[in-house]
Design a protein around this motif. Structure first.
Motif, PDB file in Angstrom:
ATOM      1  N   ASP A  66     -84.005 -25.910-106.996  1.00 12.26           N
ATOM      2  CA  ASP A  66     -83.583 -24.572-107.227  1.00 12.26           C
ATOM      3  C   ASP A  66     -83.781 -23.316-106.389  1.00 12.26           C
ATOM      4  O   ASP A  66     -84.890 -23.458-105.899  1.00 12.26           O
ATOM      5  CB  ASP A  66     -84.194 -24.547-108.629  1.00 12.26           C
ATOM      6  CG  ASP A  66     -83.585 -23.114-109.397  1.00 12.26           C
ATOM      7  OD1 ASP A  66     -82.713 -22.584-108.728  1.00 12.26           O
ATOM      8  OD2 ASP A  66     -83.504 -23.266-110.700  1.00 12.26           O
ATOM      9  N   ASN A  69     -86.367 -21.120-107.999  1.00 14.21           N
ATOM     10  CA  ASN A  69     -87.793 -21.510-108.150  1.00 14.21           C
ATOM     11  C   ASN A  69     -87.955 -22.696-107.484  1.00 14.21           C
ATOM     12  O   ASN A  69     -87.353 -23.843-107.665  1.00 14.21           O
ATOM     13  CB  ASN A  69     -87.731 -22.058-109.820  1.00 14.21           C
ATOM     14  CG  ASN A  69     -89.182 -22.377-110.233  1.00 14.21           C
ATOM     15  OD1 ASN A  69     -89.840 -22.711-109.168  1.00 14.21           O
ATOM     16  ND2 ASN A  69     -89.312 -22.207-111.370  1.00 14.21           N
ATOM     17  N   GLN A  72     -88.723 -26.353-109.181  1.00 12.35           N
ATOM     18  CA  GLN A  72     -87.651 -26.978-109.926  1.00 12.35           C
ATOM     19  C   GLN A  72     -86.823 -27.811-109.240  1.00 12.35           C
ATOM     20  O   GLN A  72     -86.190 -27.222-108.166  1.00 12.35           O
ATOM     21  CB  GLN A  72     -87.056 -25.943-110.772  1.00 12.35           C
ATOM     22  CG  GLN A  72     -87.802 -25.386-112.002  1.00 12.35           C
ATOM     23  CD  GLN A  72     -86.883 -24.360-112.772  1.00 12.35           C
ATOM     24  OE1 GLN A  72     -87.434 -24.132-113.959  1.00 12.35           O
ATOM     25  NE2 GLN A  72     -85.650 -23.984-112.432  1.00 12.35           N
ATOM     26  N   VAL A 127     -83.082 -30.945-115.056  1.00 11.38           N
ATOM     27  CA  VAL A 127     -84.048 -29.972-114.221  1.00 11.38           C
ATOM     28  C   VAL A 127     -85.380 -30.354-114.625  1.00 11.38           C
ATOM     29  O   VAL A 127     -86.019 -30.403-115.629  1.00 11.38           O
ATOM     30  CB  VAL A 127     -83.882 -28.386-114.809  1.00 11.38           C
ATOM     31  CG1 VAL A 127     -84.852 -27.481-113.718  1.00 11.38           C
ATOM     32  CG2 VAL A 127     -82.406 -27.982-114.613  1.00 11.38           C
ATOM     33  N   ILE A 129     -89.468 -30.001-113.445  1.00  9.31           N
ATOM     34  CA  ILE A 129     -90.531 -29.054-112.868  1.00  9.31           C
ATOM     35  C   ILE A 129     -91.701 -29.884-112.331  1.00  9.31           C
ATOM     36  O   ILE A 129     -92.292 -31.033-113.141  1.00  9.31           O
ATOM     37  CB  ILE A 129     -91.042 -28.195-114.065  1.00  9.31           C
ATOM     38  CG1 ILE A 129     -89.857 -27.337-114.628  1.00  9.31           C
ATOM     39  CG2 ILE A 129     -92.066 -27.295-113.482  1.00  9.31           C
ATOM     40  CD1 ILE A 129     -90.184 -26.323-115.692  1.00  9.31           C
TER      41      ILE A 129
END
Length: 423
Positions: A66, A69, A72, A127, A129
């Motif tokens: 991402d 981020n 991510q 997504v 993390i």
């Protein structure tokens, strides 16, 4: 509020990611699976090794970090319009070894098939993390995946950037094929020595160098300044009534090649002079070298750079220095003509009726003709004549008798002119 829909690493996934991080290796996530949860939306469980009820599995379309981020990871897979007939309630990510790495639930969504009359292409996104995205990589076969529009646009943008960078690197690079007579390519400019040596056929010659080296003539124009420079090589100039009368050639002491020319034509009604630009330079004329050359009205000369700091002068302004046009314009003198004819002249006076004459220069052979004319300050009292002694006429001189028409004949003491022609 507790999240209802979420993604978690499985125990196997967490262990593999930790191991990859410790070893500085990468975990290759390759596939995504879609399931219907057995009819209900399941809660992801870290102990899972498979989906509750898998309906479809395929290679990932993309796996990226991402941009907002760095922890991510976004995984995407495209469902073609021909795939479906079930509800999407769960998803999972698999690595290249076939182990379930992450599992997620999703809001219930029906994926129709095309034959149902309402087919659609659908993108499923997960997504994930992680603590560090650097240990996760995507390994796919591009021939069997479908691309989203966003992925295509991003890929095109990235490709355009790479192409611009590659083009810039290419333009600045010197690693190109050489040009030939039939193919385009990279070519190097020639130097003056390359032009002089004349053996290199892989370098290009600029018009400026061509003129500087004197291998072509520029337009004919008037010369308004007295100092010639290297930029005048190849020029043909005329010198008019309002031009200077004395000119200086460029200094060729350090020039590295030869053949450059400057042509000067004098159309003034007075003589002009052309001098060397350095005392170590010379102007080569027939049978001699000089530091300065004089051009009479209407005469011209071409000055050509030779080796050894020497200008070679040629043209009608130089002919007077040639042995074919040599002359001694004196009372007793001579002149040559291009045909080889040598004409000599002079004056003499007899002694007791005899006169011996030596030619100013010797003929190659006995002269063809010798003619005479008496010199008198007043009208003569008697007729006079000159008789050539044929037995004493040679290529170096002649003897004659000068006589007066008295009775009997007497010797003449009058002076006379003579003219002889031969080769």
């Amino acid at each position: 509020m507790t999240s209802k829909y979420y993604v978690i690493l499985t125990a196997i996934g967490a262990a593999k990611l930790a191991n990859a991080t410790a070893l500085g290796a990468q975990l290759e996530i390759t596939h995504m699976a879609i399931g219907d949860g057995g009819g209900v939306v399941p809660n992801p469980d870290a102990t899972q090794i498979k989906l509750v009820n898998e309906c479809y599995r395929a290679q990932l379309n993309s796996l990226s970090v991402d941009g907002n981020n760095q922890n991510q990871i976004i995984a995407e897979m495209v469902l073609p319009e021909t795939i479906g007939g079930w509800y999407i309630r769960e998803t999972g990510l698999y690595d290249s070894a076939g182990d379930l790495i992450a599992v997620a639930n999703a809001p219930e969504s029906y994926k129709p098939q095309l034959q149902e009359g309402s087919g659609r292409t659908q993108v499923v996104r997960m997504v994930l993390i992680v603590s560090s995205s650097t240990n996760v990589s995507l390994k796919i076969d591009p021939a069997v995946v479908l691309a989203t529009r966003q992925h295509v646009e991003q890929s095109i943008s990235a490709l355009e950037l790479r192409m611009k960078t590659a083009l810039s690197d290419h333009e600045e690079s010197r690693n190109h094929p050489d040009a030939t007579l039939t193919n385009k390519g990279l070519i190097q400019l020639a130097s003056g020595n390359d032009v002089f040596n004349g053996i290199n056929n892989k370098k290009a010659l600029t018009p400026n160098l061509l003129q500087v080296k004197g291998y072509f003539h520029s337009q004919v124009n008037k010369q308004d300044i007295s100092q010639f420079t290297f930029s005048d090589f190849g020029r043909r100039v005329w010198v008019d009534s309002d031009s200077p009368s004395a000119f200086t050639l460029p200094d060729i002491s350090k020039i590295g090649c030869s053949g450059q020319t400057i042509t000067i034509w004098n159309v003034k009604d007075a003589n002009i002079t052309i001098s060397v630009g350095n005392e170590s330079n010379n102007i080569s004329i027939p049978m001699s070298t000089v530091k300065m050359l004089t051009l009479k009205p209407t005469e011209s000369a071409t000055f050509i750079v030779e080796q050894n700091k020497v200008w070679h002068a040629t043209g009608d302004g130089v002919l007077k220095h040639s042995i074919m046009f040599g002359a001694n314009l004196a009372q007793n003198g001579w002149k040559r003509e291009p045909s080889g004819l040598l004409t000599q002249w002079g004056s003499a006076i007899g002694s007791n009726g005899l006169s011996n004459v030596t030619f100013p220069i010797a003929f190659s052979n006995r002269p063809f003709t010798i003619i005479f004319g008496f010199r008198e300050g007043a009208y003569p009292t008697y007729a006079q004549s000159i008789v050539l002694d044929d037995t004493a006429t040679t290529n170096v001189g002649f003897r004659c008798r000068t006589m007066m028409a008295t009775y009997p004949a007497s010797n003449s003491a009058s002076a006379y002119f003579w003219r002889a022609e031969g080769v």
